[in-house]
Enzyme design. Structure first.
Site, mmCIF file in Angstrom:
data_model
loop_
_atom_site.group_PDB
_atom_site.id
_atom_site.type_symbol
_atom_site.label_atom_id
_atom_site.label_comp_id
_atom_site.label_asym_id
_atom_site.label_seq_id
_atom_site.Cartn_x
_atom_site.Cartn_y
_atom_site.Cartn_z
ATOM 1 N N CYS A 26 32.621 33.215 46.432
ATOM 2 C CA CYS A 26 32.608 34.363 45.504
ATOM 3 C C CYS A 26 31.502 34.258 44.449
ATOM 4 O O CYS A 26 31.170 35.246 43.799
ATOM 5 C CB CYS A 26 33.959 34.506 44.819
ATOM 6 S SG CYS A 26 35.304 34.662 45.974
ATOM 7 N N HIS A 32 33.676 38.426 38.130
ATOM 8 C CA HIS A 32 34.135 38.477 39.521
ATOM 9 C C HIS A 32 35.528 39.105 39.524
ATOM 10 O O HIS A 32 36.412 38.701 38.761
ATOM 11 C CB HIS A 32 34.160 37.056 40.089
ATOM 12 C CG HIS A 32 34.833 36.977 41.409
ATOM 13 N ND1 HIS A 32 34.594 37.884 42.411
ATOM 14 C CD2 HIS A 32 35.761 36.110 41.899
ATOM 15 C CE1 HIS A 32 35.339 37.571 43.448
ATOM 16 N NE2 HIS A 32 36.063 36.505 43.169
ATOM 17 N N ASN A 88 39.483 41.910 45.733
ATOM 18 C CA ASN A 88 38.481 40.853 45.574
ATOM 19 C C ASN A 88 37.521 40.916 46.762
ATOM 20 O O ASN A 88 37.902 40.583 47.883
ATOM 21 C CB ASN A 88 39.214 39.506 45.506
ATOM 22 C CG ASN A 88 38.265 38.321 45.394
ATOM 23 O OD1 ASN A 88 37.066 38.446 45.611
ATOM 24 N ND2 ASN A 88 38.812 37.166 45.063
#
Ligand code: COA
Length: 331
Positions: free
Chosen positions: A118, A258, A288
């Site tokens: 990520c 994020h 996500n």
């Protein structure tokens, strides 16, 4: 290091693509033992997108890249460098960057993939900027692109509710002083590599009938430990990056984190004494999307008019590895 004075590489364009197919929490109620209420209150996510059967990771990347090229008004042949961040490339090799290069006609680009989960797009942004400073590359593109719907176990309610598919692209250009990186902070901690992983499919556990039967090609995660790490590390690293830029948290105009979990973002906002209006949040729509999350959020923040000239914008991410990264940009 405060890089403000030596910097003349800026963001010239952004773009993102998300697949059309929407998967709501109510759809998930029919797949696993969960509820819309649980997912919304524990994560903030309401829906996410999933790629069509025909779409591969490079297809999403190419669509995001095309939009960024249009936004920057740049010919594909002008791109000297393409870095793609993804946890699930089209193939182990060739790189998804090479495949995307061909799709977009970026004939002159040097291309490679970068693996930092990520945190991948932030790592890529900084790697691209550094390479540009030390070469004759004038224009670079980074893309975070992910198809999570093929690496989550749709019977595992701990993970399948969290992730979504999408891609986001950012173009960097030399000779542009505004919208440039003024400081950064990055880190990695391999001692916690087991906290989020896909166990099989690599050299450690090559694919066999047993690895498939044992569901070892899907994401496994210790959610609570990742949650604690994210909260702590994001705050610590944002402060460090600000310190390097000789700024304080009061100078932040917009934090683009994020998009993992609304509770993590609220906790980070509280620790940094930032009102929620200064945090870009779009995870309710996309979940996500890992390496795609920050480029998508950045592009949306720009189009929603959340960033103005001279603003201090902080990008902050964490992910498997473990990895983390913060970038401070003066817009
Ligand atoms: N629906 C309903 N119940 C669920 C559920 C779901 N989708 N997922 C888990 N539960 C249950 C658990 O089984 C547990 O039940 P129990 O108390 O009977 O054992 C209960 O809900 C609480 O589970 P827990 O894991 O403690 O929840 P949590 O509050 O820690 O939230 C996460 C779980 C995954 C949402 C949270 O830990 C998280 O977001 N972690 C970070 C993950 C992340 O960001 N990963 C990506 C890194 S880039």
């Amino acid at each position: 290091m405060n890089k403000e004075n030596s910097n003349n590489i800026g963001i010239a364009g952004t773009g993102f693509y998300i697949p059309e197919r929407i998967l709501t929490n109510f759809d998930l109620e029919k797949i696993v033992d969960t509820t819309d209420e649980w997912i919304r209150t524990r994560t903030g996510i309401e829906e996410r997108r999933t790629a069509s059967d025909e779409e591969a990771t490079s297809d999403l990347a190419a669509k995001a890249g095309e939009k960024a090229l249009k936004d920057a008004d740049i010919n594909p042949k002008e791109i000297d460098l393409l870095i793609i961040a993804t946890h699930f490339p089209d193939h182990h090799f060739p790189s998804t960057a090479c495949i995307t290069q061909h799709k977009l006609g970026m004939k002159n680009a040097v291309c490679f993939d970068l693996s930092a989960a990520c945190t991948g797009s932030i790592y890529s942004l900084y790697v691209a900027e550094s390479l540009m400073k030390n070469s004759n590359y004038k224009t670079a593109m980074i893309i975070g692109t992910e198809i999570f719907s093929r690496t989550v176990d749709w019977q595992d309610r701990n993970t399948c509710i969290l992730f979504g598919d999408g891609a986001g692209a950012i173009i960097l250009k030399k000779g542009q002083k505004e919208k440039s990186i003024i400081s950064f902070d990055f880190g990695s901690d391999g001692s916690n590599a087991d906290l989020i992983k896909i166990p099989a499919g690599g050299s450690r556990l090559p694919p066999t009938i047993n690895t498939i039967r044992n569901k070892q090609h899907y994401i496994q995660m210790e959610g609570k430990k990742v949650y604690r790490f994210a909260k702590k590390m994001m705050v610590h690293s944002v402060n460090k990056a600000l310190e390097k830029a000789e700024l304080s948290r009061k100078d932040i105009d917009l934090l683009i984190p994020h998009q993992a979990n609304i509770r993590i973002l609220k906790a980070v906002a509280k620790k940094l004494h930032l009102p929620l209006e200064k945090i870009m949040i779009n995870l309710q729509k996309y979940g996500n999307t890992s390496a795609a999350s920050i480029p998508i959020a950045l592009d949306e923040a720009i189009s929603e008019g959340k960033i103005k000239e001279g603003d201090i914008v902080v990008l902050t991410a964490f992910g498997a590895g473990l990895t983390w990264g913060e970038i401070v940009i003066r817009w």
